[in-house]
Design a protein around this motif. Structure first.
Motif, PDB file in Angstrom:
ATOM      1  N   SER A  20      -0.493  -0.435  -1.320  1.00  0.00           N
ATOM      2  CA  SER A  20      -0.143  -1.849  -1.397  1.00  0.00           C
ATOM      3  C   SER A  20       1.362  -1.984  -1.596  1.00  0.00           C
ATOM      4  CB  SER A  20      -0.895  -2.519  -2.543  1.00  0.00           C
ATOM      5  OG  SER A  20      -2.287  -2.454  -2.337  1.00  0.00           O
ATOM      6  N   ALA A  30       5.398  -7.474  -2.059  1.00  0.00           N
ATOM      7  CA  ALA A  30       6.027  -8.281  -1.014  1.00  0.00           C
ATOM      8  C   ALA A  30       6.852  -9.430  -1.548  1.00  0.00           C
ATOM      9  CB  ALA A  30       4.954  -8.821  -0.067  1.00  0.00           C
ATOM     10  N   LEU A  85       1.190  -6.921  -0.793  1.00  0.00           N
ATOM     11  CA  LEU A  85       0.837  -7.057   0.610  1.00  0.00           C
ATOM     12  C   LEU A  85      -0.305  -6.098   0.940  1.00  0.00           C
ATOM     13  CD1 LEU A  85       1.529  -8.315   3.398  1.00  0.00           C
ATOM     14  CD2 LEU A  85       3.081  -6.368   3.744  1.00  0.00           C
ATOM     15  N   SER A 102      -1.561 -11.372   2.893  1.00  0.00           N
ATOM     16  CA  SER A 102      -1.519 -10.702   4.202  1.00  0.00           C
ATOM     17  C   SER A 102      -0.859 -11.660   5.181  1.00  0.00           C
ATOM     18  CB  SER A 102      -2.924 -10.317   4.681  1.00  0.00           C
ATOM     19  OG  SER A 102      -3.720 -11.466   4.857  1.00  0.00           O
ATOM     20  N   ALA A 127       5.445  -8.786   6.641  1.00  0.00           N
ATOM     21  CA  ALA A 127       6.424  -9.348   5.706  1.00  0.00           C
ATOM     22  C   ALA A 127       7.810  -9.294   6.324  1.00  0.00           C
ATOM     23  CB  ALA A 127       6.409  -8.556   4.394  1.00  0.00           C
TER      24      ALA A 127
END
Length: 370
Positions: free
Chosen positions: A2, A5, A64, A109, A114
């Motif tokens: 993960s 973000a 993210l 997401s 991103a």
């Protein structure tokens, strides 16, 4: 893995916060709407979100993931509770949850991924924990994050360019004010002192000015909502390695060795003994400080036996009589008195008046002459 973000600041005064981060701190703006503002920060994105609800104010970081709904199903089987269902956001989906410390965490997401930033680097999001072990277990075992650094005072997870880190929460006096806040973050700069001077000219005050640390120069910044974060100029890698090597840790856990069936050994530095060799000669007592015994009942007429001088070694070694010896002395004196009385009974004579008198040699001669 993960990726961290976004760091989102929920604020009721978004216009004032925009002025602070954009005009006074000089962060470049990537996206600006009445309720949402993104800054062009490298690594994770720093964003402002209008939030009049007081229960939703504060700081949130978002991870993210490839698919929010699929990730929610996985975490739901592990006992994680979410704040409602997944919601649509511009360009993707988002779902919210809370960690054991009450820190708001988001799963996001994006359809196009991103965005990449070009401004100041948002390096770390730091959760200051009341229970470091429990929070670490949550992010490692439940959220599935991999720790890259794990010590008694700092746990860092691999979350992409911006790391998620854990630190004990404490009211730190002096320069480490940020450790008393639930969540903070750090911004990396190339010229910290020059940046701070420019911000002071624009009316920014720093709770803690630039100062040297083993990891570079740091300073604290407080925004209008009271959020405290760190600005950091990293130390060059070669200098940092030398500084860390020379640094003595202020606290470290004590653990048993990893060898099977090994004992925990305490390694102590033994202080050497500095003793002078003892001389075999007998030490003479001092004439002024030598304590001498004064035997009770051993002197003339049963008085104490006073030594002639305090330097008299023989008198100094005389010990006072103990109870048994003293009793024997008393018994001996009684026996002497009895023997004397018994021996004197035959020398007593009676006169005509019946009074006992002692016989004398002259009296005997006179009686024989009569």
């Amino acid at each position: 893995m993960s990726k961290l973000a976004t760091v989102v600041l929920f604020t009721p005064q978004i216009d004032r916060m925009k002025t602070f981060y954009g005009d006074q701190l000089g962060f470049p703006v990537r996206n600006d709407t009445p309720d949402w503002t993104e800054y062009d920060t490298e690594g994770a994105t720093l964003a402002l979100h209008r939030m009049p609800d007081p229960e939703r104010r504060g700081v949130e970081f978002r991870l993210l993931v490839p698919d929010v709904e699929e990730r929610m199903r996985e975490l739901g089987q592990r006992g994680v509770r979410f704040a409602g269902n997944a919601q649509k956001i511009p360009g993707g989906q988002m779902a919210g949850l809370w960690d054991p410390e009450g820190t708001s965490v988001g799963l996001v997401s994006f359809v196009n991924g991103a965005p990449a930033g070009r401004g100041p680097r948002l390096a770390t999001a730091i959760v200051n924990c009341r229970d470091l072990a429990g929070t670490k277990a949550f992010y490692r075992n439940v959220m599935g994050l991999h720790p890259t650094n794990d010590t008694a005072w700092w746990v860092e997870f691999d979350t992409g360019d911006t790391h998620l880190s854990l630190h004990p929460r404490m009211a730190a006096p002096g320069r480490d004010h940020h450790h008393g806040r639930p969540l903070t973050w750090s911004i990396e700069l190339d010229d910290l002192i020059g940046w701070c001077d420019a911000c002071r000219n624009r009316g920014v005050s720093f709770p803690t000015g630039p100062h040297d640390t083993p990891y570079g120069q740091m300073a604290d910044v407080e925004d209008p909502d009271g959020n405290l974060f760190i600005v950091h100029e990293p130390m060059p890698e070669e200098e940092r390695a030398e500084e860390i090597e020379d640094e003595t840790p202020h606290a470290a856990p004590i653990r048993k060795p990893g060898t099977t069936r090994s004992r925990a050994v305490s390694r102590l530095a033994v202080k050497p003994e500095y003793h002078e060799p003892k001389s075999g000669a007998r030490r003479r007592p001092s004439g002024t400080t030598q304590a001498v015994a004064k035997v009770r009942g051993a002197g003339p007429e049963g008085k104490r036996l006073e030594p002639k001088t305090t330097a008299d070694e023989k008198k100094a070694r005389v010990k006072p009589a103990i109870g048994r010896l003293k009793k024997k002395v008393v018994e001996r004196k009684i026996e002497q008195k009895r023997a004397t009385a018994t021996a004197s009974r035959g020398k007593v004579a009676k006169t005509k008046a019946g009074k006992p008198v002692r016989k004398s040699a002259g009296a005997g001669r006179r009686s024989r002459s009569i």
